[in-house]
Design a protein around this motif. Structure first.
Motif, PDB file in Angstrom:
ATOM      1  N   TRP A 177       0.801  -1.212   0.000  1.00 17.87           N
ATOM      2  CA  TRP A 177       0.000   0.000   0.000  1.00 17.87           C
ATOM      3  C   TRP A 177       0.837   1.266   0.000  1.00 17.87           C
ATOM      4  O   TRP A 177       1.829   1.370   0.729  1.00 17.87           O
ATOM      5  CB  TRP A 177      -0.904   0.015   1.226  1.00 17.87           C
ATOM      6  CG  TRP A 177      -2.021  -0.963   1.144  1.00 17.87           C
ATOM      7  CD1 TRP A 177      -2.001  -2.278   1.537  1.00 17.87           C
ATOM      8  CD2 TRP A 177      -3.331  -0.722   0.634  1.00 17.87           C
ATOM      9  NE1 TRP A 177      -3.215  -2.874   1.295  1.00 17.87           N
ATOM     10  CE2 TRP A 177      -4.058  -1.931   0.754  1.00 17.87           C
ATOM     11  CE3 TRP A 177      -3.962   0.398   0.090  1.00 17.87           C
ATOM     12  CZ2 TRP A 177      -5.384  -2.050   0.348  1.00 17.87           C
ATOM     13  CZ3 TRP A 177      -5.288   0.276  -0.302  1.00 17.87           C
ATOM     14  CH2 TRP A 177      -5.975  -0.927  -0.178  1.00 17.87           C
ATOM     15  N   VAL A 178       0.400   2.210  -0.805  1.00 18.00           N
ATOM     16  CA  VAL A 178       0.927   3.574  -0.760  1.00 18.00           C
ATOM     17  C   VAL A 178      -0.229   4.473  -0.325  1.00 18.00           C
ATOM     18  O   VAL A 178      -1.299   4.454  -0.933  1.00 18.00           O
ATOM     19  CB  VAL A 178       1.468   4.033  -2.129  1.00 18.00           C
ATOM     20  CG1 VAL A 178       1.884   5.504  -2.074  1.00 18.00           C
ATOM     21  CG2 VAL A 178       2.639   3.158  -2.552  1.00 18.00           C
ATOM     22  N   ARG A 201      -2.255   6.339 -11.375  1.00 23.56           N
ATOM     23  CA  ARG A 201      -2.196   5.404 -12.497  1.00 23.56           C
ATOM     24  C   ARG A 201      -0.797   4.817 -12.644  1.00 23.56           C
ATOM     25  O   ARG A 201      -0.630   3.601 -12.864  1.00 23.56           O
ATOM     26  CB  ARG A 201      -2.617   6.104 -13.789  1.00 23.56           C
ATOM     27  CG  ARG A 201      -4.084   6.532 -13.819  1.00 23.56           C
ATOM     28  CD  ARG A 201      -4.437   7.118 -15.183  1.00 23.56           C
ATOM     29  NE  ARG A 201      -5.770   7.686 -15.198  1.00 23.56           N
ATOM     30  CZ  ARG A 201      -6.894   6.995 -15.335  1.00 23.56           C
ATOM     31  NH1 ARG A 201      -6.837   5.677 -15.465  1.00 23.56           N
ATOM     32  NH2 ARG A 201      -8.073   7.605 -15.350  1.00 23.56           N
ATOM     33  N   MET A 202       0.225   5.658 -12.539  1.00 24.79           N
ATOM     34  CA  MET A 202       1.606   5.173 -12.633  1.00 24.79           C
ATOM     35  C   MET A 202       1.905   4.161 -11.535  1.00 24.79           C
ATOM     36  O   MET A 202       2.542   3.120 -11.787  1.00 24.79           O
ATOM     37  CB  MET A 202       2.579   6.347 -12.526  1.00 24.79           C
ATOM     38  CG  MET A 202       2.612   7.266 -13.719  1.00 24.79           C
ATOM     39  SD  MET A 202       3.777   8.641 -13.445  1.00 24.79           S
ATOM     40  CE  MET A 202       3.581   9.542 -14.985  1.00 24.79           C
ATOM     41  N   GLN A 203       1.451   4.468 -10.341  1.00 24.97           N
ATOM     42  CA  GLN A 203       1.736   3.585  -9.218  1.00 24.97           C
ATOM     43  C   GLN A 203       1.047   2.230  -9.397  1.00 24.97           C
ATOM     44  O   GLN A 203       1.650   1.181  -9.182  1.00 24.97           O
ATOM     45  CB  GLN A 203       1.287   4.243  -7.916  1.00 24.97           C
ATOM     46  CG  GLN A 203       1.861   3.596  -6.673  1.00 24.97           C
ATOM     47  CD  GLN A 203       3.380   3.652  -6.653  1.00 24.97           C
ATOM     48  OE1 GLN A 203       3.997   4.614  -7.082  1.00 24.97           O
ATOM     49  NE2 GLN A 203       4.001   2.570  -6.179  1.00 24.97           N
ATOM     50  N   LEU A 204      -0.195   2.238  -9.822  1.00 19.32           N
ATOM     51  CA  LEU A 204      -0.920   0.984 -10.036  1.00 19.32           C
ATOM     52  C   LEU A 204      -0.295   0.167 -11.158  1.00 19.32           C
ATOM     53  O   LEU A 204      -0.267  -1.074 -11.103  1.00 19.32           O
ATOM     54  CB  LEU A 204      -2.385   1.272 -10.353  1.00 19.32           C
ATOM     55  CG  LEU A 204      -3.215   1.920  -9.235  1.00 19.32           C
ATOM     56  CD1 LEU A 204      -4.623   2.198  -9.722  1.00 19.32           C
ATOM     57  CD2 LEU A 204      -3.250   1.042  -7.985  1.00 19.32           C
ATOM     58  N   PRO A 208       0.996  -5.599 -10.004  1.00 15.81           N
ATOM     59  CA  PRO A 208      -0.358  -6.039  -9.648  1.00 15.81           C
ATOM     60  C   PRO A 208      -0.593  -6.115  -8.141  1.00 15.81           C
ATOM     61  O   PRO A 208      -1.739  -6.256  -7.705  1.00 15.81           O
ATOM     62  CB  PRO A 208      -0.459  -7.426 -10.288  1.00 15.81           C
ATOM     63  CG  PRO A 208       0.966  -7.900 -10.371  1.00 15.81           C
ATOM     64  CD  PRO A 208       1.792  -6.679 -10.617  1.00 15.81           C
ATOM     65  N   ASP A 209       0.479  -6.054  -7.348  1.00 17.55           N
ATOM     66  CA  ASP A 209       0.326  -6.117  -5.890  1.00 17.55           C
ATOM     67  C   ASP A 209       0.342  -4.735  -5.251  1.00 17.55           C
ATOM     68  O   ASP A 209       0.366  -4.611  -4.026  1.00 17.55           O
ATOM     69  CB  ASP A 209       1.431  -6.974  -5.280  1.00 17.55           C
ATOM     70  CG  ASP A 209       2.821  -6.387  -5.496  1.00 17.55           C
ATOM     71  OD1 ASP A 209       2.999  -5.600  -6.463  1.00 17.55           O
ATOM     72  OD2 ASP A 209       3.730  -6.702  -4.703  1.00 17.55           O
ATOM     73  N   ILE A 210       0.327  -3.678  -6.068  1.00 18.70           N
ATOM     74  CA  ILE A 210       0.354  -2.305  -5.561  1.00 18.70           C
ATOM     75  C   ILE A 210      -1.070  -1.783  -5.400  1.00 18.70           C
ATOM     76  O   ILE A 210      -1.913  -1.949  -6.286  1.00 18.70           O
ATOM     77  CB  ILE A 210       1.133  -1.380  -6.513  1.00 18.70           C
ATOM     78  CG1 ILE A 210       2.582  -1.856  -6.645  1.00 18.70           C
ATOM     79  CG2 ILE A 210       1.085   0.065  -6.025  1.00 18.70           C
ATOM     80  CD1 ILE A 210       3.382  -1.806  -5.359  1.00 18.70           C
ATOM     81  N   ALA A 211      -1.330  -1.135  -4.263  1.00 16.45           N
ATOM     82  CA  ALA A 211      -2.631  -0.514  -4.011  1.00 16.45           C
ATOM     83  C   ALA A 211      -2.419   0.886  -3.460  1.00 16.45           C
ATOM     84  O   ALA A 211      -1.359   1.195  -2.903  1.00 16.45           O
ATOM     85  CB  ALA A 211      -3.449  -1.349  -3.037  1.00 16.45           C
TER      86      ALA A 211
END
Length: 345
Positions: A177-178, A201-204, A208-211
């Protein structure tokens, strides 16, 4: 001062100021563990000190009352402080109200800054170093340095229960998580919302494990919901209106916190969360930068003649172009996040 004294710290400014003032509590406690510590904050900030392990009492000034009633409450609070019998009062707050409370307390030691409008009511005044890169906690330390020479950082004490909202959010999916706090009550402190959208959008897209958790106050909810709706991803969640210690506890779990120059930045510092701090119209030289072990500051690279345009933010850009915010790209912020999320050796 002998051991076992009763001391009061007055900081009735905004949330971030109250959080940074906890550095004074930590510093004092480490040097003088047998003293009785009290704090005085504005209504709404008292929750920062819920179940605090060594704050004896939190005094509250309710500034929300209008007109004469506001000052009736201030006078009543002043007499309550006097009846408590403080040995020393320290006020990093630089408004007349805090000086009056310090004087009304009757404490033989009353320490504040020379720029205080009621400095003549203080027994000790200290130079207020500002704009030279001195951090706020270093400035505040000057008020107590004679008794507590070793500076400690700010710290909050969330309880086990304060973790509940965050654990519920992350119960079904194990994600990285960010936390992002896009909003600010000052427009010129707030990085533009289209940039936040790009960043999300860049972070996602980075895995696939980024939220992403969009965090803010209840009044921020409509803007946060619109951001989430625009991005349209099941890996974007909204946390609007969480209690301050719940937000702090969540930040302690996050891979990174991205924030403007505002209160959430100091929440992150108080729990040592990896932090990316974006400064638009204000400057880190004012002394309100991140204090976390792992942190980065981003600001416009161009030397703008109009920046900084004031100590605090404005409701709108005085020059109508807001280049100090617009020219900080989402790509730069994303790169900072990626660096913070890399495994530490």
């Amino acid at each position: 001062m002998r051991a076992g004294q009763r001391v009061l710290f007055i900081q009735t400014a905004f949330i971030g100021d109250a959080i940074l003032a906890t550095s004074m509590l930590e510093t004092w406690r480490a040097a003088r563990p047998f003293d009785e510590i009290h704090v005085c904050v504005r209504k709404g900030n008292e929750s920062l000190f819920t179940a605090h392990p060594f704050v004896k009492k939190t005094w509250i000034w309710d500034k929300r009352a209008g007109g004469f009633q506001r000052y009736v409450r201030l006078i009543r609070l002043g007499f309550q402080l006097r009846s408590t019998g403080f040995d020393a009062v320290f006020t990093p707050h630089r408004h007349a109200s805090s000086g009056w409370l310090a004087w009304c307390s009757g404490a033989p030691i009353r320490s504040g800054f020379s720029v205080h409008p009621l400095a003549r009511l203080l027994t000790e005044v200290h130079l207020h170093r500002f704009g030279d890169g001195t951090h706020e906690i270093e400035r505040n330390h000057d008020l107590i340095r004679s008794w507590a020479p070793k500076l400690k950082g700010p710290k909050l004490y969330p309880s086990t229960g304060d973790a509940a909202p965050w654990l519920a959010l992350n119960a079904t999916r194990k994600l990285r998580w960010v936390i992002m706090t896009p909003m600010s009550q000052w427009h010129t402190k707030q990085w533009p919302l289209p940039h936040w959208e790009q960043l999300i959008r860049m972070q996602l897209n980075s895995g696939p494990d980024i939220a992403v958790c969009l965090m803010g106050s209840p009044s921020d909810a409509p803007d946060l919901e619109q951001l989430a709706l625009t991005v349209n991803s099941d890996r974007v969640e909204i946390a609007a209106g969480w209690k301050l210690l719940e937000a702090a506890r969540a930040m302690s779990f996050a891979q990174a916190v991205v924030t403007n120059d505002s209160g959430p930045l100091h929440l992150a510092s108080a729990v040592n969360a990896p932090t990316v701090a974006i400064f638009c119209s204000t400057s880190p030289s004012f002394g309100f930068g991140p204090l976390s072990t792992h942190s980065e500051i981003l600001q416009v690279e161009e030397n703008l003649s109009c920046r900084p345009c004031g100590m605090h933010g404005h409701k709108q850009c005085p020059e109508s172009h807001f280049l100090c915010g617009v020219q900080v790209s989402a790509a730069r912020v994303h790169q900072s996040i990626q660096r913070l999320m890399m495994p530490k050796s």
